[in-house]
Design an enzyme around this catalytic site. Structure first.
Site, PDB file in Angstrom:
ATOM      1  CG  HIS A   1       0.165  -1.358  -1.526  1.00  0.00           C
ATOM      2  ND1 HIS A   1       0.868  -0.319  -0.951  1.00  0.00           N
ATOM      3  CD2 HIS A   1      -0.596  -1.892  -0.534  1.00  0.00           C
ATOM      4  CE1 HIS A   1       0.567  -0.258   0.348  1.00  0.00           C
ATOM      5  NE2 HIS A   1      -0.324  -1.195   0.621  1.00  0.00           N
ATOM      6  CB  THR A   2      -2.213  -1.205  -8.355  1.00  0.00           C
ATOM      7  OG1 THR A   2      -3.428  -0.707  -7.795  1.00  0.00           O
ATOM      8  CG2 THR A   2      -2.186  -2.702  -8.226  1.00  0.00           C
TER       9      THR A   2
ATOM     10  CG  ASP B   1      -6.056   7.001  -0.281  1.00  0.00           C
ATOM     11  OD1 ASP B   1      -6.377   5.949  -0.855  1.00  0.00           O
ATOM     12  OD2 ASP B   1      -5.222   7.054   0.633  1.00  0.00           O
TER      13      ASP B   1
ATOM     14  CG  LEU C   1     -12.167   3.423   6.588  1.00  0.00           C
ATOM     15  CD1 LEU C   1     -13.417   3.511   7.460  1.00  0.00           C
ATOM     16  CD2 LEU C   1     -12.377   2.382   5.483  1.00  0.00           C
TER      17      LEU C   1
HETATM   18  C1  GLA Z   1      -2.808   4.408   0.733  1.00  0.00           C
HETATM   19  C2  GLA Z   1      -2.311   5.432  -0.276  1.00  0.00           C
HETATM   20  C3  GLA Z   1      -2.867   5.140  -1.669  1.00  0.00           C
HETATM   21  C4  GLA Z   1      -2.628   3.686  -2.068  1.00  0.00           C
HETATM   22  C5  GLA Z   1      -3.052   2.733  -0.954  1.00  0.00           C
HETATM   23  C6  GLA Z   1      -2.687   1.309  -1.239  1.00  0.00           C
HETATM   24  O1  GLA Z   1      -4.184   4.513   0.915  1.00  0.00           O
HETATM   25  O2  GLA Z   1      -2.673   6.739   0.108  1.00  0.00           O
HETATM   26  O3  GLA Z   1      -2.288   6.028  -2.605  1.00  0.00           O
HETATM   27  O4  GLA Z   1      -1.298   3.475  -2.433  1.00  0.00           O
HETATM   28  O5  GLA Z   1      -2.487   3.104   0.291  1.00  0.00           O
HETATM   29  O6  GLA Z   1      -3.376   0.838  -2.336  1.00  0.00           O
END
Ligand code: GLA
Length: 388
Positions: free
Chosen positions: A34-35, A174, A127
């Site tokens: 969540h960064t 992701d 994932l």
């Molecule tokens: C999901 C989102 C990413 C990221 C993560 C938390 O996977 O798609 O962009 O924010 O949560 O780190």
């Protein structure tokens, strides 16, 4: 082999042989959670679990798709000239959104096609099955129609699909982790500048175990957007006095000295996670480079604690996995990975203790939660590619 299975699925569903087969991996995030939408650092890697696609051309303008992982949905179908979001397509909106995005940018396939998907990436497991299917579709189009689009642009397209087509305000982690995946390496990405660095994941005699809660969730109906908006509110309050563009620009001390500007318990907790997690990610990368795995592991644990108490995205399932993992012999660190609210956790475990680890954590999990968790040993793999 799954690359053969997907050809069989194609033959069964579409009545002809597939032309070509492609693969895209899923991802885990070592640390930096969540960064990304807070202008910070992330440290993910692509994994060998992923999704395969078998492709065959059509001589009309239709696209037909089938997923062996979601058979109930049957074949989904649409026209290349009508690419609006359609709730009834379910999972089909991820590839459809990617096709729409690529066409929007001026690359239009000159005929329709059939696609069959099959994979070993559990769906809704955190994932990144959605980013995997987006980048897999992008890989198919880019290769088959020779669009020559840069991988980094496809990564950004994937995020646009999530934000504008699906309606999840996710960051870029992701799609980046998957699109830019590199065998046996994690990638430290500074989301603020988009500068990145590959770091070998050398864990000595240890492996990364992925622990799946079997609690499925979709980001679209999770509290993901709410967390993002809480961070934005905290940032707006800090910006009344501080010349910052994102939370990740602050050090821990700068943040502490300015919490009076936020002055709201919930918003302080959310922002504190973003600021501290960003710093932890940099420290963890340094520790990994130095081979200081004890520190690396402690930072991973600290990340989970912060996601539990400050960010409040873990939940009983992920807490049970991580907390039980911490108590096992041969474990140097464990935390949830991805967005949270269910999905997966990871643990770094002594190779010789993996069986014992799975047994012990599995038993405690089932007893506490009432159903089983699944365990996989992660292999860190390359990004999307054609399987020849
Ligand atoms: C999901 C989102 C990413 C990221 C993560 C938390 O996977 O798609 O962009 O924010 O949560 O780190």
């Amino acid at each position: 082999m799954l690359s053969d299975d997907v050809k069989t699925v194609f033959q069964d569903k579409f009545g002809s042989a597939a032309d070509r087969v492609f693969f895209a991996p899923g991802r885990i995030n070592l640390i930096g959670e969540h960064t990304d939408y807070n202008g910070g650092h992330v440290f993910p890697c692509a994994i060998s679990l992923g999704i395969y696609a078998a492709y065959g051309p059509r001589n009309d303008n239709k696209v037909r798709m089938y997923s062996q992982n979601i058979p109930d949905q049957g074949i989904v179908e649409f026209d290349l000239d009508n690419l609006d979001y359609d709730k009834s397509l379910g999972w089909g909106n991820f590839p459809k959104g990617m096709i729409a995005q690529i066409i929007k940018e001026g690359h239009k396939p000159n005929h329709g096609f059939d696609l069959a998907f099959d994979g070993n990436l559990p769906d809704g497991a955190g994932l990144s099955s959605s980013a995997a299917i987006e980048l897999l579709t992008a890989e198919v189009l880019n290769d088959v129609f020779e669009f020559n689009i840069d991988e980094l642009d496809l990564v950004k397209d994937g995020q646009k699909v999530e934000n504008n087509f699906i309606g999840v305000n996710s960051g870029i982690m992701d799609q980046f982790a998957i699109g830019m995946g590199h065998k046996n390496k994690a990638v430290l990405l500074d989301v603020n500048t988009m500068k990145y660095e590959y770091v070998p994941v050398e864990l000595g005699n240890r492996v990364i175990v992925i622990m799946f809660t079997n609690k499925h969730r979709e980001l679209a109906d999770s509290k993901y957007n709410e967390r993002r908006s809480e961070c934005e509110q905290a940032l707006a309050k800090l910006q009344t006095k501080l010349p910052i563009k994102s939370l990740a620009q602050l050090s821990e001390t700068e943040f502490d000295e300015n919490t009076y500007l936020i002055n709201d318990e919930t918003l302080i907790k959310r922002a504190r996670h973003a600021v501290f997690e960003n710093q932890r990610t940099l420290q963890a990368k340094d520790a990994l480079v130095k081979g200081d795995l004890a520190t690396f592991g402690r930072l991973i644990n600290a990340s989970h604690v912060s996601l539990h108490y400050d960010y409040e995205v873990t939940g009983k399932e992920l807490d049970t996995l991580a907390e039980t993992a911490w108590k096992q012999d041969g474990v140097i660190g464990a935390r949830m990975t991805g967005a949270g609210f269910g999905g997966c956790a990871i643990a770094i475990v002594d190779r010789n203790k993996v069986n014992e680890f799975k047994k012990n954590v599995g038993e405690v999990y089932e007893k506490t939660i009432g159903y089983k968790a699944d365990f996989f040993v992660a292999e860190i793999s390359d990004g999307p590619k054609e399987i020849k």
